[in-house]
Motif scaffolding. Structure first.
Motif, PDB file in Angstrom:
ATOM      1  N   ASP A 257      -1.279  46.556 -53.660  1.00  0.00           N
ATOM      2  CA  ASP A 257      -0.460  47.594 -53.138  1.00  0.00           C
ATOM      3  C   ASP A 257       0.624  46.960 -54.165  1.00  0.00           C
ATOM      4  O   ASP A 257       1.057  46.575 -53.795  1.00  0.00           O
ATOM      5  CB  ASP A 257      -0.491  48.089 -51.672  1.00  0.00           C
ATOM      6  CG  ASP A 257      -0.298  46.855 -50.774  1.00  0.00           C
ATOM      7  OD1 ASP A 257       0.318  45.896 -51.409  1.00  0.00           O
ATOM      8  OD2 ASP A 257      -0.230  47.563 -49.338  1.00  0.00           O
ATOM      9  N   VAL A 258       1.655  48.990 -53.213  1.00  0.00           N
ATOM     10  CA  VAL A 258       2.738  49.152 -53.590  1.00  0.00           C
ATOM     11  C   VAL A 258       3.670  47.883 -53.538  1.00  0.00           C
ATOM     12  O   VAL A 258       4.709  47.282 -53.546  1.00  0.00           O
ATOM     13  CB  VAL A 258       2.633  50.484 -53.521  1.00  0.00           C
ATOM     14  CG1 VAL A 258       4.466  50.591 -53.895  1.00  0.00           C
ATOM     15  CG2 VAL A 258       2.428  51.589 -54.530  1.00  0.00           C
TER      16      VAL A 258
ATOM     17  N   GLY B 235       3.986  44.973 -55.232  1.00  0.00           N
ATOM     18  CA  GLY B 235       4.230  44.983 -55.974  1.00  0.00           C
ATOM     19  C   GLY B 235       6.304  44.662 -55.602  1.00  0.00           C
ATOM     20  O   GLY B 235       6.709  44.570 -56.330  1.00  0.00           O
ATOM     21  N   LEU B 236       6.708  45.863 -54.378  1.00  0.00           N
ATOM     22  CA  LEU B 236       7.573  45.219 -54.475  1.00  0.00           C
ATOM     23  C   LEU B 236       8.012  44.104 -54.509  1.00  0.00           C
ATOM     24  O   LEU B 236       9.609  42.828 -54.229  1.00  0.00           O
ATOM     25  CB  LEU B 236       7.908  46.171 -52.901  1.00  0.00           C
ATOM     26  CG  LEU B 236       7.938  47.478 -53.732  1.00  0.00           C
ATOM     27  CD1 LEU B 236       8.194  48.701 -52.020  1.00  0.00           C
ATOM     28  CD2 LEU B 236       9.114  48.286 -54.353  1.00  0.00           C
TER      29      LEU B 236
ATOM     30  N   ALA C 226       0.941  44.500 -59.321  1.00  0.00           N
ATOM     31  CA  ALA C 226       0.323  44.043 -58.313  1.00  0.00           C
ATOM     32  C   ALA C 226      -1.171  45.034 -58.161  1.00  0.00           C
ATOM     33  O   ALA C 226      -2.342  44.564 -57.903  1.00  0.00           O
ATOM     34  CB  ALA C 226       0.993  44.808 -57.290  1.00  0.00           C
ATOM     35  N   LYS C 227      -1.134  46.262 -59.312  1.00  0.00           N
ATOM     36  CA  LYS C 227      -1.853  47.421 -58.851  1.00  0.00           C
ATOM     37  C   LYS C 227      -2.978  46.559 -60.164  1.00  0.00           C
ATOM     38  O   LYS C 227      -4.299  47.052 -59.792  1.00  0.00           O
ATOM     39  CB  LYS C 227      -1.812  48.559 -59.674  1.00  0.00           C
ATOM     40  CG  LYS C 227      -0.822  49.132 -58.483  1.00  0.00           C
ATOM     41  CD  LYS C 227      -0.412  50.961 -59.383  1.00  0.00           C
ATOM     42  CE  LYS C 227       0.022  51.271 -58.277  1.00  0.00           C
ATOM     43  NZ  LYS C 227       0.632  52.394 -58.500  1.00  0.00           N
TER      44      LYS C 227
ATOM     45  N   ASN D 228       6.388  45.740 -61.596  1.00  0.00           N
ATOM     46  CA  ASN D 228       5.873  44.319 -60.886  1.00  0.00           C
ATOM     47  C   ASN D 228       4.898  45.232 -60.267  1.00  0.00           C
ATOM     48  O   ASN D 228       4.041  44.598 -59.830  1.00  0.00           O
ATOM     49  CB  ASN D 228       7.140  43.586 -59.953  1.00  0.00           C
ATOM     50  CG  ASN D 228       7.604  42.434 -60.558  1.00  0.00           C
ATOM     51  OD1 ASN D 228       6.607  42.035 -61.451  1.00  0.00           O
ATOM     52  ND2 ASN D 228       9.089  42.569 -61.096  1.00  0.00           N
ATOM     53  N   ILE D 229       5.351  46.637 -60.217  1.00  0.00           N
ATOM     54  CA  ILE D 229       4.001  47.869 -59.347  1.00  0.00           C
ATOM     55  C   ILE D 229       2.901  47.566 -60.177  1.00  0.00           C
ATOM     56  O   ILE D 229       2.082  47.096 -59.532  1.00  0.00           O
ATOM     57  CB  ILE D 229       4.755  49.107 -58.731  1.00  0.00           C
ATOM     58  CG1 ILE D 229       5.544  47.963 -57.903  1.00  0.00           C
ATOM     59  CG2 ILE D 229       3.694  49.606 -58.507  1.00  0.00           C
ATOM     60  CD1 ILE D 229       6.908  49.743 -57.619  1.00  0.00           C
ATOM     61  N   ASP D 230       3.008  47.823 -61.076  1.00  0.00           N
ATOM     62  CA  ASP D 230       1.857  47.641 -61.928  1.00  0.00           C
ATOM     63  C   ASP D 230       0.876  47.026 -62.296  1.00  0.00           C
ATOM     64  O   ASP D 230       0.002  46.392 -61.969  1.00  0.00           O
ATOM     65  CB  ASP D 230       2.103  48.381 -63.068  1.00  0.00           C
ATOM     66  CG  ASP D 230       2.438  49.972 -63.557  1.00  0.00           C
ATOM     67  OD1 ASP D 230       2.601  50.499 -62.700  1.00  0.00           O
ATOM     68  OD2 ASP D 230       3.065  50.204 -64.631  1.00  0.00           O
TER      69      ASP D 230
ATOM     70  N   ILE E 258      11.135  46.622 -61.070  1.00  0.00           N
ATOM     71  CA  ILE E 258       9.942  47.388 -60.292  1.00  0.00           C
ATOM     72  C   ILE E 258       9.029  47.915 -60.338  1.00  0.00           C
ATOM     73  O   ILE E 258       8.096  47.405 -60.246  1.00  0.00           O
ATOM     74  CB  ILE E 258      11.089  47.964 -59.421  1.00  0.00           C
ATOM     75  CG1 ILE E 258      12.486  47.472 -58.673  1.00  0.00           C
ATOM     76  CG2 ILE E 258      10.332  48.556 -57.940  1.00  0.00           C
ATOM     77  CD1 ILE E 258      13.571  48.263 -57.971  1.00  0.00           C
ATOM     78  N   ILE E 259       9.128  48.150 -61.932  1.00  0.00           N
ATOM     79  CA  ILE E 259       7.679  49.790 -62.253  1.00  0.00           C
ATOM     80  C   ILE E 259       6.355  48.171 -62.213  1.00  0.00           C
ATOM     81  O   ILE E 259       5.628  48.385 -62.424  1.00  0.00           O
ATOM     82  CB  ILE E 259       8.036  50.746 -62.957  1.00  0.00           C
ATOM     83  CG1 ILE E 259       9.066  51.616 -62.375  1.00  0.00           C
ATOM     84  CG2 ILE E 259       7.015  50.905 -63.977  1.00  0.00           C
ATOM     85  CD1 ILE E 259       9.328  53.359 -63.368  1.00  0.00           C
TER      86      ILE E 259
END
Length: 115
Positions: free
Chosen positions: A86-87, A90-91, A80-81, A76-78, A73-74
């Motif tokens: 946004d977060v 990423g989710l 996306a950023k 994929n959020i990174d 999850i972390i």
């Protein structure tokens, strides 16, 4: 399940798999990584870590049950950023990869390493 249904299922699964390989390949290329890396097990996870801006040793965290879920999850959020998303996006990458990675791959997002 009859033979025809099974064959249709296999064809559908192969089509989805090929489509996702193409999407990940494109994301890797957008981030300046080799697209063929998506085809190599473990190396593709390392490349995702590089794209996310995380250290390579994090690949070991993928071996720990439950921790690997949080790390994915972390990461994929990174990712996306680093593509200007946004977060929430990423989710989406983490939980609905089949939808969000093609959006990232074929959309107008460009890689801009943030972290």
């Amino acid at each position: 399940m009859d033979d025809f249904g099974f064959i249709l299922f296999i064809i559908f699964a192969l089509a989805i798999s090929i489509f996702l390989i193409i999407a990940y390949w494109k994301v890797f290329q957008k981030a300046g990584q080799p697209g063929w890396g998506v085809l190599i097990p473990i190396y593709n996870i390392y490349l995702l870590l590089v794209i996310a801006g995380r250290p390579g040793w994090w690949i070991l965290l993928y071996l720990i049950p439950l921790v690997n879920f949080v790390i994915a999850i972390i990461v994929n959020i990174d990712i996306a950023k680093n593509f200007g998303k946004d977060v929430a996006f990423g989710l989406g990458l983490a939980f609905l990869s089949i939808i969000f990675y093609p959006i990232l791959a074929f959309g107008s997002a460009t890689y801009q390493k943030v972290n």
